[in-house]
Structures are given as C-alpha cells and as structure tokens.
Write a protein that holds these residues in place. Structure first.
Motif, PDB file in Angstrom:
ATOM      1  N   LEU A 328      -1.366  -6.846  -2.082  1.00  0.00           N
ATOM      2  CA  LEU A 328      -1.539  -5.648  -2.897  1.00  0.00           C
ATOM      3  C   LEU A 328      -0.470  -5.671  -3.985  1.00  0.00           C
ATOM      4  O   LEU A 328       0.652  -6.121  -3.744  1.00  0.00           O
ATOM      5  N   GLU A 329      -0.827  -5.157  -5.151  1.00  0.00           N
ATOM      6  CA  GLU A 329       0.123  -5.097  -6.259  1.00  0.00           C
ATOM      7  C   GLU A 329       0.264  -3.642  -6.707  1.00  0.00           C
ATOM      8  O   GLU A 329      -0.740  -2.973  -6.971  1.00  0.00           O
ATOM      9  N   PHE A 330       1.514  -3.180  -6.782  1.00  0.00           N
ATOM     10  CA  PHE A 330       1.813  -1.791  -7.094  1.00  0.00           C
ATOM     11  C   PHE A 330       2.782  -1.687  -8.264  1.00  0.00           C
ATOM     12  O   PHE A 330       3.620  -2.578  -8.475  1.00  0.00           O
ATOM     13  N   ALA A 331       2.709  -0.568  -8.963  1.00  0.00           N
ATOM     14  CA  ALA A 331       3.725  -0.221  -9.953  1.00  0.00           C
ATOM     15  C   ALA A 331       4.809   0.577  -9.237  1.00  0.00           C
ATOM     16  O   ALA A 331       4.788   1.806  -9.193  1.00  0.00           O
ATOM     17  N   ALA A 332       5.744  -0.136  -8.601  1.00  0.00           N
ATOM     18  CA  ALA A 332       6.852   0.495  -7.885  1.00  0.00           C
ATOM     19  C   ALA A 332       8.011  -0.488  -7.847  1.00  0.00           C
ATOM     20  O   ALA A 332       7.815  -1.708  -7.908  1.00  0.00           O
ATOM     21  N   GLU A 333       9.230   0.054  -7.746  1.00  0.00           N
ATOM     22  CA  GLU A 333      10.407  -0.802  -7.717  1.00  0.00           C
ATOM     23  C   GLU A 333      10.581  -1.483  -6.373  1.00  0.00           C
ATOM     24  O   GLU A 333      11.003  -2.633  -6.290  1.00  0.00           O
ATOM     25  N   ASN A 334      10.281  -0.760  -5.294  1.00  0.00           N
ATOM     26  CA  ASN A 334      10.512  -1.268  -3.949  1.00  0.00           C
ATOM     27  C   ASN A 334       9.670  -0.470  -2.955  1.00  0.00           C
ATOM     28  O   ASN A 334       8.982   0.488  -3.340  1.00  0.00           O
ATOM     29  N   LEU A 335       9.712  -0.864  -1.697  1.00  0.00           N
ATOM     30  CA  LEU A 335       8.886  -0.204  -0.673  1.00  0.00           C
ATOM     31  C   LEU A 335       9.280   1.255  -0.484  1.00  0.00           C
ATOM     32  O   LEU A 335       8.409   2.112  -0.249  1.00  0.00           O
ATOM     33  N   ALA A 336      10.565   1.550  -0.557  1.00  0.00           N
ATOM     34  CA  ALA A 336      11.004   2.935  -0.375  1.00  0.00           C
ATOM     35  C   ALA A 336      10.385   3.838  -1.439  1.00  0.00           C
ATOM     36  O   ALA A 336       9.850   4.913  -1.130  1.00  0.00           O
ATOM     37  N   GLN A 337      10.445   3.408  -2.695  1.00  0.00           N
ATOM     38  CA  GLN A 337       9.854   4.207  -3.756  1.00  0.00           C
ATOM     39  C   GLN A 337       8.335   4.289  -3.596  1.00  0.00           C
ATOM     40  O   GLN A 337       7.728   5.331  -3.867  1.00  0.00           O
ATOM     41  N   LEU A 338       7.719   3.214  -3.154  1.00  0.00           N
ATOM     42  CA  LEU A 338       6.276   3.208  -2.943  1.00  0.00           C
ATOM     43  C   LEU A 338       5.865   4.295  -1.952  1.00  0.00           C
ATOM     44  O   LEU A 338       4.924   5.063  -2.200  1.00  0.00           O
ATOM     45  N   VAL A 339       6.579   4.380  -0.820  1.00  0.00           N
ATOM     46  CA  VAL A 339       6.250   5.377   0.201  1.00  0.00           C
ATOM     47  C   VAL A 339       6.469   6.794  -0.323  1.00  0.00           C
ATOM     48  O   VAL A 339       5.705   7.707  -0.018  1.00  0.00           O
ATOM     49  N   VAL A 340       7.485   6.990  -1.140  1.00  0.00           N
ATOM     50  CA  VAL A 340       7.779   8.322  -1.662  1.00  0.00           C
ATOM     51  C   VAL A 340       6.799   8.728  -2.766  1.00  0.00           C
ATOM     52  O   VAL A 340       6.275   9.844  -2.785  1.00  0.00           O
TER      53      VAL A 340
END
Length: 358
Positions: A328-340
């Motif tokens: 999966l590809e996301f516009a996020a810096e890291n997993l923590a930011q992704l979850v938030v």
C-alpha cells in the motif's frame, strides 16, 4: 466491477506499508451500498441479536451484492485479507455463506476471504443450526464459529463439545465470539484454551471480543492470559463504542497474540463503520490510550502483519518491504502519523496489479 491492470506508472508516496487485514467482520449483515438503514434501540446483547434476526429478510439487495459493495470499499481502503463471520441458522440455511463466497470470488485477485460459519442466533438453543453449520462447511465456509457458550447458550461444555466436534469431523479451525465478562467469561476462555491444547490446535483457535480479558481487577486474569498464550489462542479486538478494550501492553507482555477487526460495518447492529482498517487502527489506538510512535505502530501491526499471520497470508505476514509487489502507498510521513491522520491509500497493489475502482 473492479478492473485490474499491471502496475506501470511511478509515484513517490511518503509511506509504503504491507496490506491491511480485517480479522473480524460481519459482511452479510452490512447495508453498504443499500439505502440508509434506521436501527432499532437495543439495551443488551439479546436485543441486538433479536433486532438482527428480524432484519435479515428486509434487505432489497442480495447478500452477494451488498457484500461485494462492502468488499470493494474495503479493498479500496487497503484491506487485502479478511475473516468474515457469516450467519448460519435453519431460517437462513447456507444462503449467506454462499452469497459471501460469491462476492469474494469476484475480487479474488485482490482479497483473501476466510468465512466463519457463525451461529448468531444460538446453536444448542436454536435446533437444527448444528446441521446447517456442518453443511455450510461444504458450501464455502472455512472455519467453525461459536457464540457465548454461557451468556447465550447457557451450557459452556455442551456448546464447546458441539463446535469442537464439528471442527474435528470437518478438519477445521475455530473462531468463537465471546462477549461474556467477569470470572464466568474468564472460565470460558480457559476452557477454550484447554481444549485447544488437548486437541493439538495451538495457533488455530481465535476468540473474538473476549471482554473478560479487559477487566484487570479479575483475580484469575493473569492465570487466564498465561493459558491463552500457552495455547496460542488469538484474540480479535475491534475497539467498539462503549465495549471494553484490552490493555494491549499487558497482553503483549504475557505473550498473547492479538489481531484487529472492524466487526460490523453499517450493519443491523450499528450505523458506524467505514470499511477502513486504518480507521479501525485509529479507533483502537484512541481507545487504548496510545501516545508514542511505538504504541501507534503496534496497533497498525495488529491490523496488518498480525492479521496476515492469523489468516496465513505470507505476503502480508512476512512483508518484503517497500519494493514488494504487494503493498500500500500512502501520503504520510510514518506509521504513527498514518494511524492518527487516517488517509486512504494512494495505491493498492497486490501481486503486481493495482486495484482500480470503476
């Protein structure tokens, strides 16, 4: 229907992750893709179940069409595998199982689906259900389900004898709903774990919800957690509304394996749910007081790699990293930011093919 094509164009996402896994969902109850469903009030589990029973035949869309709509939404949100708890009973027969399996086949290039034959309306208390459950395992279901042996059935050993018996005769694993709290709930969990060990099923039995494990004041909690860990029993948690959630750090410390699920998505029980396991990870993180990046990453792991291990999906459980042909590809810096922040994925790719929704 979803179209597929080889992945040819390049992007530069901020974050690449393994696929997501919904380890506990009830797709046959969902109203996704259908007109808005107004829910009836319910004060307890029995009333929720009765409302559900009364609503089963009210949908204008078929099980297959509603489930396909839900599954398509889940894949668009990055879910590449799920475990579906599907109702079986004398009233329903194997219809729901067949509908869910048909919907799953339409998305089989992207979505791995395991079906649990789930006796929502009772097993011993609803005569004929055991026979339908056995038949459903020949009609597309993969696992044997169960429902509160004490709280719904009133017979701990009788219920477990029945479902473990079917599992033995069909050579299947089990995934058991257990809402019962208190010491009675812990007793049921210990009995399931004991039978898991006795039948050589370590790692092949799951308990959904397991609310009794969420009460740290119960005297036998530690003993129960140790037995669950020894048996390799998985715990599926969903972070639902006012329902209790487990202390994830405590379960991890005790060696208990945990996965995440969404439970109901816009179904007859609740109007909530988005078919996004990033959303669900966010809710579980919020409910369990996750603050640090490590806490948030752990919850993401429950909704991805751990679920892949439970369902036996190697490309998720043993993810090869950003260059994997399943990612999966996301516009996020890291997993923590992704979850938030809970963004939808920019791209969903499985086995080199990108999911494109028409």
């Amino acid at each position: 229907m979803a179209a597929t094509q080889a992945s040819t164009h390049l992007t530069t996402p901020g974050l690449t992750t393994p696929g997501l896994v919904d380890a506990h969902i009830h797709p046959d109850k969902s109203s996704w893709g259908a007109p808005w469903l107004s829910r009836k009030p319910a004060a307890n589990l029995a009333e929720l179940i009765e409302n559900d029973r009364a609503s089963q035949f009210d949908f204008n869309m078929s099980v297959e069409e509603r489930v396909y709509s839900l599954f398509e939404q889940a894949v668009a949100n990055g879910t590449l595998a799920l475990r579906a708890h599907v109702d079986v009973s004398p009233e329903l027969g194997t219809t729901n199982v067949e509908g869910v399996r048909a919907a799953a086949e339409r998305l089989s290039s992207f979505l791995t689906v395991q079906i649990v034959a789930f006796p929502q309306f009772g097993l011993l208390t609803n005569p004929g259900t055991l026979d339908v459950m056995a038949a459903s395992l020949d009609a597309g279901a993969d696992l044997v389900g169960g429902i509160d042996p004490v709280g719904v059935e009133g017979d701990l050993h009788g219920h477990l004898d029945a479902i473990f018996g079917v599992a033995d005769s069909k050579g299947r694993d089990l995934d058991i709903h257990l809402h019962d709290g208190g010491e009675a709930g812990l007793e049921a969990i210990r009995e399931i774990a004991t039978r898991t060990i006795a039948t050589g099923r370590q790692g092949r039995v799951t308990i959904g919800h397991a609310f009794a494990l969420c009460d740290e004041s119960l005297p036998s909690l530690g003993q129960t957690l140790d037995l669950v860990a020894e048996a390799g029993v998985w715990i599926a948690t969903c972070g639902l509304g006012a329902d209790p959630v487990p202390n994830l750090a405590l379960l991890q410390e005790r060696g208990v394996r945990v996965v995440a699920g969404s439970d109901g998505v816009r179904d007859t029980w609740s109007p909530f749910g988005t078919a996004s396991m990033v959303d669900r990870a966010h809710l579980i993180a919020y409910r369990t007081g996750a603050l640090t990046d490590a806490d948030l990453e752990h919850v993401f792991d429950l909704a991805s790699r751990a679920g892949g291990e439970l369902l036996g999906v190697a490309e998720i459980a043993d993810w090869a990293g950003p260059e994997s042909d399943t990612r999966l590809e996301f516009a996020a810096e890291n997993l923590a930011q992704l979850v938030v922040d809970r963004p939808a994925p920019l791209r969903v790719i499985r086995n080199g093919k990108e999911f494109i929704r028409e």
